[in-house]
Write a protein that holds these residues in place. Structure first.
Motif, short mmCIF file in Angstrom:
data_model
loop_
_atom_site.label_atom_id
_atom_site.label_comp_id
_atom_site.label_asym_id
_atom_site.label_seq_id
_atom_site.Cartn_x
_atom_site.Cartn_y
_atom_site.Cartn_z
N GLY A 50 0.83 -1.21 0.00
CA GLY A 50 0.00 0.00 0.00
C GLY A 50 0.85 1.25 0.00
N LYS A 51 1.92 1.23 0.81
CA LYS A 51 2.81 2.39 0.85
C LYS A 51 3.49 2.61 -0.50
CE LYS A 51 3.85 2.33 5.78
NZ LYS A 51 4.88 2.14 6.80
N SER A 52 3.90 1.53 -1.16
CA SER A 52 4.56 1.69 -2.46
C SER A 52 3.56 2.20 -3.50
CB SER A 52 5.20 0.38 -2.91
OG SER A 52 4.20 -0.58 -3.20
N LEU A 53 2.29 1.77 -3.42
CA LEU A 53 1.27 2.29 -4.33
C LEU A 53 1.03 3.78 -4.11
CD1 LEU A 53 -1.43 -0.53 -4.42
CD2 LEU A 53 0.04 0.21 -6.28
N VAL A 54 1.01 4.18 -2.85
CA VAL A 54 0.81 5.59 -2.53
C VAL A 54 1.97 6.42 -3.06
CG1 VAL A 54 0.72 7.23 -0.61
CG2 VAL A 54 -0.68 5.17 -0.54
N LYS A 55 3.19 5.94 -2.90
CA LYS A 55 4.36 6.65 -3.40
C LYS A 55 4.33 6.78 -4.91
CE LYS A 55 7.64 5.70 0.30
NZ LYS A 55 8.93 5.10 0.65
N GLU A 56 3.96 5.70 -5.60
CA GLU A 56 3.90 5.73 -7.06
C GLU A 56 2.82 6.70 -7.53
OE1 GLU A 56 4.98 5.20 -10.85
OE2 GLU A 56 6.06 4.50 -9.07
N TYR A 57 1.68 6.68 -6.85
CA TYR A 57 0.59 7.61 -7.18
C TYR A 57 1.03 9.05 -6.97
CZ TYR A 57 -4.06 9.67 -7.30
OH TYR A 57 -5.15 10.44 -7.62
N SER A 58 1.76 9.30 -5.89
CA SER A 58 2.27 10.64 -5.61
C SER A 58 3.26 11.07 -6.70
CB SER A 58 2.96 10.66 -4.25
OG SER A 58 3.52 11.91 -4.00
N ARG A 59 4.10 10.16 -7.16
CA ARG A 59 5.03 10.48 -8.24
C ARG A 59 4.28 10.87 -9.52
NH1 ARG A 59 7.69 5.47 -6.80
NH2 ARG A 59 9.22 5.97 -5.24
N ILE A 60 3.23 10.11 -9.82
CA ILE A 60 2.45 10.39 -11.02
C ILE A 60 1.79 11.76 -10.92
CG2 ILE A 60 0.38 9.69 -12.29
CD1 ILE A 60 1.15 6.78 -11.62
N LEU A 61 1.22 12.08 -9.76
CA LEU A 61 0.58 13.38 -9.56
C LEU A 61 1.60 14.52 -9.66
CD1 LEU A 61 -1.99 12.76 -6.69
CD2 LEU A 61 -2.41 12.95 -9.14
N MET A 62 2.79 14.32 -9.10
CA MET A 62 3.82 15.36 -9.18
C MET A 62 4.29 15.54 -10.61
SD MET A 62 4.22 17.02 -6.49
CE MET A 62 5.66 17.93 -6.96
N ARG A 63 4.40 14.45 -11.38
CA ARG A 63 4.80 14.54 -12.78
C ARG A 63 3.77 15.36 -13.55
NH1 ARG A 63 5.21 9.01 -14.17
NH2 ARG A 63 6.80 8.88 -12.59
N ARG A 64 2.48 15.08 -13.31
CA ARG A 64 1.41 15.86 -13.96
C ARG A 64 1.47 17.32 -13.56
NH1 ARG A 64 -3.92 12.15 -13.04
NH2 ARG A 64 -3.31 10.40 -14.34
N HIS A 65 1.69 17.57 -12.28
CA HIS A 65 1.75 18.94 -11.76
C HIS A 65 2.90 19.71 -12.41
CE1 HIS A 65 1.53 22.27 -8.97
NE2 HIS A 65 2.78 22.06 -8.61
N ARG A 66 4.06 19.07 -12.48
CA ARG A 66 5.23 19.74 -13.09
C ARG A 66 5.00 20.00 -14.57
NH1 ARG A 66 8.45 15.77 -9.90
NH2 ARG A 66 8.92 16.84 -7.95
N ALA A 67 4.37 19.05 -15.26
CA ALA A 67 4.09 19.24 -16.68
C ALA A 67 3.12 20.41 -16.88
CB ALA A 67 3.51 17.97 -17.28
#
Length: 111
Positions: A25-42
């Motif tokens: 669950g923690k690794s899923l949350v981290k991956e989801y956070s990475r995806i959201l940050m990638r979208r935010h930066r783009a």
């Protein structure tokens, strides 16, 4: 989900079963956070690019137009403005619709 099962739109046996651990669950949350940050930066990069292009376009204008372009237009849009269309409106279309409605004696739309 029960409704979909009862309509036979969902095959319960084909749904994969997952065993989620705390670490998973923690690794899923981290991956989801990475995806959201990638979208935010783009999105931030796209907005910065648009602002840069806007400034360059204003700088390319002649002096008189440049001053006018820097003044913000805070007037609200007119209430009665028409929606943008790809083709020009058909002349007399609304009148024909109103006339046909009056002839038929109904109040419903014919469009």
């Amino acid at each position: 989900m029960n409704r979909l099962k009862s309509l036979w739109l969902l095959d319960v046996e084909k749904i994969p079963k997952y065993e989620l651990t705390v670490e998973g669950g923690k690794s899923l949350v981290k991956e989801y956070s990475r995806i959201l940050m990638r979208r935010h930066r783009a999105r931030q990069a796209a907005e910065s690019n648009l602002l840069r292009m806007k400034k360059e376009a204003i700088e390319a204008l002649p002096e008189g137009l440049k001053e006018a372009a820097l003044v913000p237009n805070l007037k609200p849009f007119p209430v009665n403005r028409f929606m943008a269309t790809l083709m020009p409106p058909i002349e007399g279309y609304i009148e024909k619709i109103k006339e046909a409605t009056q002839k038929s004696g109904t109040k419903e739309k014919l469009r």
